[in-house]
Design a protein around this motif. Structure first.
Motif, PDB file in Angstrom:
ATOM      1  N   HIS A 500       0.742  -1.190   0.261  1.00 25.53           N
ATOM      2  CA  HIS A 500      -0.004   0.153   0.003  1.00 25.53           C
ATOM      3  C   HIS A 500       0.691   1.343   0.047  1.00 25.53           C
ATOM      4  O   HIS A 500       2.011   1.129   0.649  1.00 25.53           O
ATOM      5  N   SER A 501       0.204   2.387  -0.595  1.00 30.96           N
ATOM      6  CA  SER A 501       1.032   3.645  -0.509  1.00 30.96           C
ATOM      7  C   SER A 501       0.679   4.248   0.737  1.00 30.96           C
ATOM      8  O   SER A 501      -0.048   4.270   1.159  1.00 30.96           O
ATOM      9  N   VAL A 502       1.759   5.506   1.030  1.00 27.60           N
ATOM     10  CA  VAL A 502       1.472   6.227   2.033  1.00 27.60           C
ATOM     11  C   VAL A 502       1.417   7.732   1.693  1.00 27.60           C
ATOM     12  O   VAL A 502       2.326   8.083   0.928  1.00 27.60           O
ATOM     13  N   GLY A 503       0.331   8.550   1.808  1.00 32.59           N
ATOM     14  CA  GLY A 503       0.253   9.869   1.368  1.00 32.59           C
ATOM     15  C   GLY A 503       0.735  10.683   2.489  1.00 32.59           C
ATOM     16  O   GLY A 503       0.845  10.494   3.784  1.00 32.59           O
ATOM     17  N   PHE A 504       1.329  11.904   2.203  1.00 38.84           N
ATOM     18  CA  PHE A 504       1.830  12.668   3.073  1.00 38.84           C
ATOM     19  C   PHE A 504       1.305  14.346   2.515  1.00 38.84           C
ATOM     20  O   PHE A 504       1.153  14.553   1.302  1.00 38.84           O
ATOM     21  N   LEU A 505       0.803  15.194   3.395  1.00 33.83           N
ATOM     22  CA  LEU A 505       0.217  16.276   3.189  1.00 33.83           C
ATOM     23  C   LEU A 505       1.271  17.440   4.265  1.00 33.83           C
ATOM     24  O   LEU A 505       1.243  17.023   5.246  1.00 33.83           O
ATOM     25  N   GLU A 559      -2.137   4.025   3.526  1.00 31.79           N
ATOM     26  CA  GLU A 559      -3.036   3.236   2.627  1.00 31.79           C
ATOM     27  C   GLU A 559      -3.947   4.364   1.986  1.00 31.79           C
ATOM     28  O   GLU A 559      -5.223   4.162   1.840  1.00 31.79           O
ATOM     29  N   THR A 560      -3.255   5.457   1.601  1.00 30.84           N
ATOM     30  CA  THR A 560      -4.041   6.438   0.729  1.00 30.84           C
ATOM     31  C   THR A 560      -3.113   6.797  -0.507  1.00 30.84           C
ATOM     32  O   THR A 560      -1.727   7.376  -0.541  1.00 30.84           O
ATOM     33  N   GLY A 561      -3.756   6.969  -1.467  1.00 29.67           N
ATOM     34  CA  GLY A 561      -2.881   7.343  -2.846  1.00 29.67           C
ATOM     35  C   GLY A 561      -3.820   8.438  -3.695  1.00 29.67           C
ATOM     36  O   GLY A 561      -3.754   9.407  -3.544  1.00 29.67           O
ATOM     37  N   ASP A 562      -4.734   7.837  -4.391  1.00 36.43           N
ATOM     38  CA  ASP A 562      -5.627   8.604  -5.238  1.00 36.43           C
ATOM     39  C   ASP A 562      -6.519   9.538  -4.477  1.00 36.43           C
ATOM     40  O   ASP A 562      -7.275  10.504  -4.991  1.00 36.43           O
ATOM     41  N   GLY A 563      -6.681   9.241  -3.231  1.00 36.16           N
ATOM     42  CA  GLY A 563      -7.912   9.837  -2.549  1.00 36.16           C
ATOM     43  C   GLY A 563      -7.011  11.153  -1.692  1.00 36.16           C
ATOM     44  O   GLY A 563      -7.952  11.878  -1.126  1.00 36.16           O
ATOM     45  N   ILE A 564      -6.078  11.316  -1.956  1.00 40.16           N
ATOM     46  CA  ILE A 564      -5.642  12.747  -1.523  1.00 40.16           C
ATOM     47  C   ILE A 564      -6.208  14.126  -1.687  1.00 40.16           C
ATOM     48  O   ILE A 564      -6.363  14.714  -1.016  1.00 40.16           O
ATOM     49  N   PRO A 565      -6.636  14.107  -3.089  1.00 37.27           N
ATOM     50  CA  PRO A 565      -6.970  15.530  -3.466  1.00 37.27           C
ATOM     51  C   PRO A 565      -8.461  15.568  -2.866  1.00 37.27           C
ATOM     52  O   PRO A 565      -8.825  16.794  -2.381  1.00 37.27           O
ATOM     53  N   ARG A 570     -11.518  18.643   1.327  1.00 32.06           N
ATOM     54  CA  ARG A 570     -12.154  18.560   2.498  1.00 32.06           C
ATOM     55  C   ARG A 570     -11.593  19.620   3.640  1.00 32.06           C
ATOM     56  O   ARG A 570     -12.568  20.272   4.393  1.00 32.06           O
ATOM     57  N   ILE A 571     -10.378  19.689   3.582  1.00 37.17           N
ATOM     58  CA  ILE A 571      -9.639  20.359   4.437  1.00 37.17           C
ATOM     59  C   ILE A 571     -10.045  22.090   4.267  1.00 37.17           C
ATOM     60  O   ILE A 571     -10.273  22.689   5.027  1.00 37.17           O
ATOM     61  N   ARG A 572      -9.802  22.334   2.835  1.00 34.12           N
ATOM     62  CA  ARG A 572      -9.980  23.547   2.523  1.00 34.12           C
ATOM     63  C   ARG A 572     -11.498  24.154   2.759  1.00 34.12           C
ATOM     64  O   ARG A 572     -11.895  25.159   3.213  1.00 34.12           O
ATOM     65  N   LYS A 573     -12.507  23.211   2.901  1.00 35.64           N
ATOM     66  CA  LYS A 573     -13.731  23.715   3.038  1.00 35.64           C
ATOM     67  C   LYS A 573     -14.017  23.838   4.558  1.00 35.64           C
ATOM     68  O   LYS A 573     -14.766  24.956   5.034  1.00 35.64           O
ATOM     69  N   ALA A 574     -13.298  23.106   5.279  1.00 35.29           N
ATOM     70  CA  ALA A 574     -13.652  23.081   6.567  1.00 35.29           C
ATOM     71  C   ALA A 574     -12.843  24.307   7.295  1.00 35.29           C
ATOM     72  O   ALA A 574     -13.211  25.192   8.014  1.00 35.29           O
ATOM     73  N   VAL A 575     -11.813  24.994   6.474  1.00 38.47           N
ATOM     74  CA  VAL A 575     -11.097  26.244   6.843  1.00 38.47           C
ATOM     75  C   VAL A 575     -11.932  27.474   6.756  1.00 38.47           C
ATOM     76  O   VAL A 575     -12.101  28.550   7.422  1.00 38.47           O
ATOM     77  N   ALA A 592      -1.710  26.527   2.982  1.00 34.06           N
ATOM     78  CA  ALA A 592      -0.755  25.989   1.692  1.00 34.06           C
ATOM     79  C   ALA A 592      -0.832  24.633   1.996  1.00 34.06           C
ATOM     80  O   ALA A 592      -0.125  24.326   2.995  1.00 34.06           O
ATOM     81  N   ILE A 593      -1.192  23.860   1.123  1.00 34.52           N
ATOM     82  CA  ILE A 593      -0.945  22.365   1.025  1.00 34.52           C
ATOM     83  C   ILE A 593      -0.269  21.724  -0.203  1.00 34.52           C
ATOM     84  O   ILE A 593      -0.805  22.206  -1.220  1.00 34.52           O
ATOM     85  N   GLY A 594       0.604  20.947   0.338  1.00 28.16           N
ATOM     86  CA  GLY A 594       1.399  20.288  -0.810  1.00 28.16           C
ATOM     87  C   GLY A 594       1.306  18.780  -0.437  1.00 28.16           C
ATOM     88  O   GLY A 594       1.651  18.204   0.682  1.00 28.16           O
ATOM     89  N   ALA A 595       0.892  18.127  -1.543  1.00 27.83           N
ATOM     90  CA  ALA A 595       0.487  16.482  -1.461  1.00 27.83           C
ATOM     91  C   ALA A 595       1.700  15.674  -2.385  1.00 27.83           C
ATOM     92  O   ALA A 595       2.248  16.180  -3.117  1.00 27.83           O
TER      93      ALA A 595
END
Length: 629
Positions: A500-505, A559-565, A570-575, A592-595
């Protein structure tokens, strides 16, 4: 004619001699022999004395036979005189001298008859006395108890004497104990016994004591009724008085005689050996009784000592078990392990399978652990302010134990309960379906166990707090870089193992320098806390929020890959929603978010992935800055 008269005179002389022989046979010789037996040697039933006594009886019987024939001759001679008087024929008589001689013989006969009658009564009395003494000796030989023997002495003394009443006392160390009393009614019994005690003291001088009303000696002290006589005979064995026989005669003329004193003394002397045996038996019995009592005391002491040793051994085993549990608790790092050991030790030491632990949590006492057999029992959280025993134990910090019905949750059948505080952490309770099983000693042992448990819980809580501070950012509550360094390797290995892949924000707060410098550090801290809370609310429990440095945050998304966007949006809407609700500034706070993500199929280092996420974050920050201008 002369020859006839001569024959008559010879017949009369023979009759006179026969009277003399009868007198010696029936009175003089037997009386002397009986007197010899009684007053010289005493009554000792051996073979020679029995033969002599039998010979005496034969002599008496022979005398009665001769007396009968003498009576027949006298009556025959009297008839001859009567016939001669009626007919006037006195040829058969020798004259007036013959009549005088006849009167003399008759008077002698009458005196002899009286003596014979007295001798007969005396013989019957002596025979009765001999028989009674024989019975006393026979009973005494079968009796080993001194009180029973003295009782027999009194009973037979009343038979031998003509006493109106009597009593017998045992003597020990100048104290007189009444064994039995005869012939005294309840009204006069105490006065009689008081007089007897006075005479008993006198009799203990080892001689018989007799007091009469007419005597002046000790008259006021003895206080006997009119015409009464008190006789006291000491019962002496080996020159020691062991008892006193007291007799009271109310009629002196028909009562007391010196013979009574003598025959009673003889009777007591004959059973001296039996009394000696009884005293010896009494001493042996006393020693045996004392030995038995001592053995019983020793057995009780031994049994008590064994019980004490068993109790001490059991207590030592329990204490060793508690110390062992305390040592184990010192190595634990989890609260649940402390709960499990505490319940397990309590079940073993106090022999009860029903235990529950309440822990103070968010203002309530919450059941955190319990015995297996308590799983089916409904145990609910309680408020420390309630009138519940667990709440009372927690408030007052005191151990309680109860006995009786309803000592636990409803419909459980518990009849015993012990409730003890675990310091300020909570409450421990144990139950039993047997009444009265918990003791003060159990309370002390349980207190020792719970003190160790409280120390372990306190240490674990402190360790948890220190560990939390070591891996968490104290301002935002997010994990810090130290924790990131600890967990990232295990996350990548797990991702590699499962493919599985690991996503980073990589996230940065725009215009934070302005907020922090111009609006104050407190406002800057508040914004960071709010942003951390907002980010934590938008990610999963398995995701990890890290304060990477300053106003930068890093989110690890296993275990997150394509679901990062999707997550970024969701984070931008919450802010945006947070800005609308708070309205803290005249501008919107943005992120400012970098994935980037690490893929096991790609040969990329972690530093390269983080650098890629950081680069994209700066690109996003630059893009948003351009838009604002």
């Amino acid at each position: 004619m002369k020859s006839e008269l001569l024959m008559k005179k010879q017949s009369e002389r023979g009759l006179k001699y026969r009277f003399l022989i009868i007198g010696s046979l029936t009175f003089v010789l037997p009386f002397l022999i009986i007197a010899y037996l009684f007053y010289k040697d005493g009554i000792i039933f051996r073979l020679p004395q029995v033969l002599v006594f039998s010979l005496v009886l034969l002599l008496i019987l022979s005398g009665f036979i001769i007396l009968r024939r003498t009576f027949e001759d006298i009556f025959s001679f009297a008839n001859v005189l009567k016939t001669s008087a009626e007919t006037g024929n006195y040829k058969v008589l020798a004259g007036k001298s013959d009549l005088e001689e006849l009167d003399e013989i008759t008077n002698s006969f009458r005196g002899l008859v009286k003596k014979l009658d007295r001798s007969n009564r005396e013989s019957n009395k002596r025979i009765l006395e001999l028989k009674t003494i024989g019975e006393v000796i026979e009973l005494a030989s079968k009796t080993l108890k001194i009180d029973e023997l003295l009782d027999i002495v009194l009973e037979k003394a009343m038979v031998l004497s003509r006493a109106h009443s009597g009593a017998v006392f045992s003597v020990s160390e100048d104290d007189f104990t009444l064994i039995r009393a005869f012939g005294t009614d309840a009204h006069g019994k105490q006065a009689f016994l008081d007089r007897c005690r006075i005479l008993s003291r006198a009799a203990c001088e080892k001689k018989d004591a007799v007091y009469k009303e007419t005597e002046s000696v000790n008259k006021d002290e003895v206080c006997t009724p009119d015409e009464s006589i008190l006789l006291a005979i000491p019962i002496i064995v080996d020159n020691v008085a062991v008892g006193v026989l007291n007799l009271e005669y109310t009629d002196e003329k028909n009562g007391y005689t010196g013979d009574d004193e003598e025959i009673l003394s003889i009777m007591i002397g004959e059973i001296g050996f039996a009394i000696k045996n009884a005293l010896l038996y009494s001493k042996v019995e006393k020693h045996l009784r004392e030995a038995k009592e001592q053995n019983q005391r020793l057995e009780m002491e031994i049994a008590e000592r064994r019980r004490a040793e068993e109790a001490l051994m059991t207590a030592n085993q329990k204490i060793e078990r508690l110390h062992s549990a305390a040592h184990r608790m010192q190595t634990l790092s989890l609260q649940n392990d402390v709960f499990d050991i505490t319940i397990g030790v309590a079940e073993e030491v106090f022999a009860t399978p029903f235990c529950v632990i309440y822990i103070a949590d968010d203002g309530y006492l919450v059941p955190k652990a319990m015995s297996k057999q308590m799983k089916s029992v409904s145990v609910e959280a309680v408020s420390p302010k309630e009138e519940n025993l667990a709440a009372k134990t927690y408030r007052i910090q005191k151990t309680y134990w109860l006995d009786g019905e309803n000592c636990g949750p409803e419909e459980t059948g518990f009849t015993s309960l012990m409730s003890a505080p675990i310091g300020d952490h909570g409450v421990f309770q144990m139950f039993s379906k047997q009444n009265g099983v918990f003791t003060d000693n159990d309370s002390k042992l349980l207190g020792l166990l719970l003190r160790h448990a409280a120390e372990a819980l306190k240490r674990i809580a402190l360790q948890d707090e220190l560990q939390k501070e070591a891996i968490h950012d104290p301002l935002t509550g997010a994990y810090n870089r130290r924790y990131f360094d600890q967990v990232i390797d295990s996350e990548l290995k797990r991702s590699l193992r499962y493919g599985h892949s690991v996503g980073f924000l990589m996230i940065d707060v725009n215009r934070f320098k302005f907020i922090n410098d111009d609006l104050g550090h407190q406002m800057g801290d508040y914004v960071l806390q709010e942003i951390a809370k907002l980010l934590q609310g938008q990610i999963r429990d398995v995701d990890i929020l890290i304060r990477y440095g300053g106003d930068e945050f890093l989110i690890i998304l296993p275990e997150t890959g394509d679901g990062i966007p999707i997550i970024v949006e969701r984070i931008r809407k919450a802010v945006k929603l947070w800005n609308e609700e708070k309205g803290l500034f005249d501008f919107e706070v943005t992120l400012a978010i970098g994935a980037a993500f690490w893929d096991p199929a790609r040969e990329m280092k972690l530093s390269e992935v983080l650098s890629e996420a950081d680069q994209r974050m700066y690109e996003d920050k630059k893009s948003q800055s351009t838009q604002r201008k």
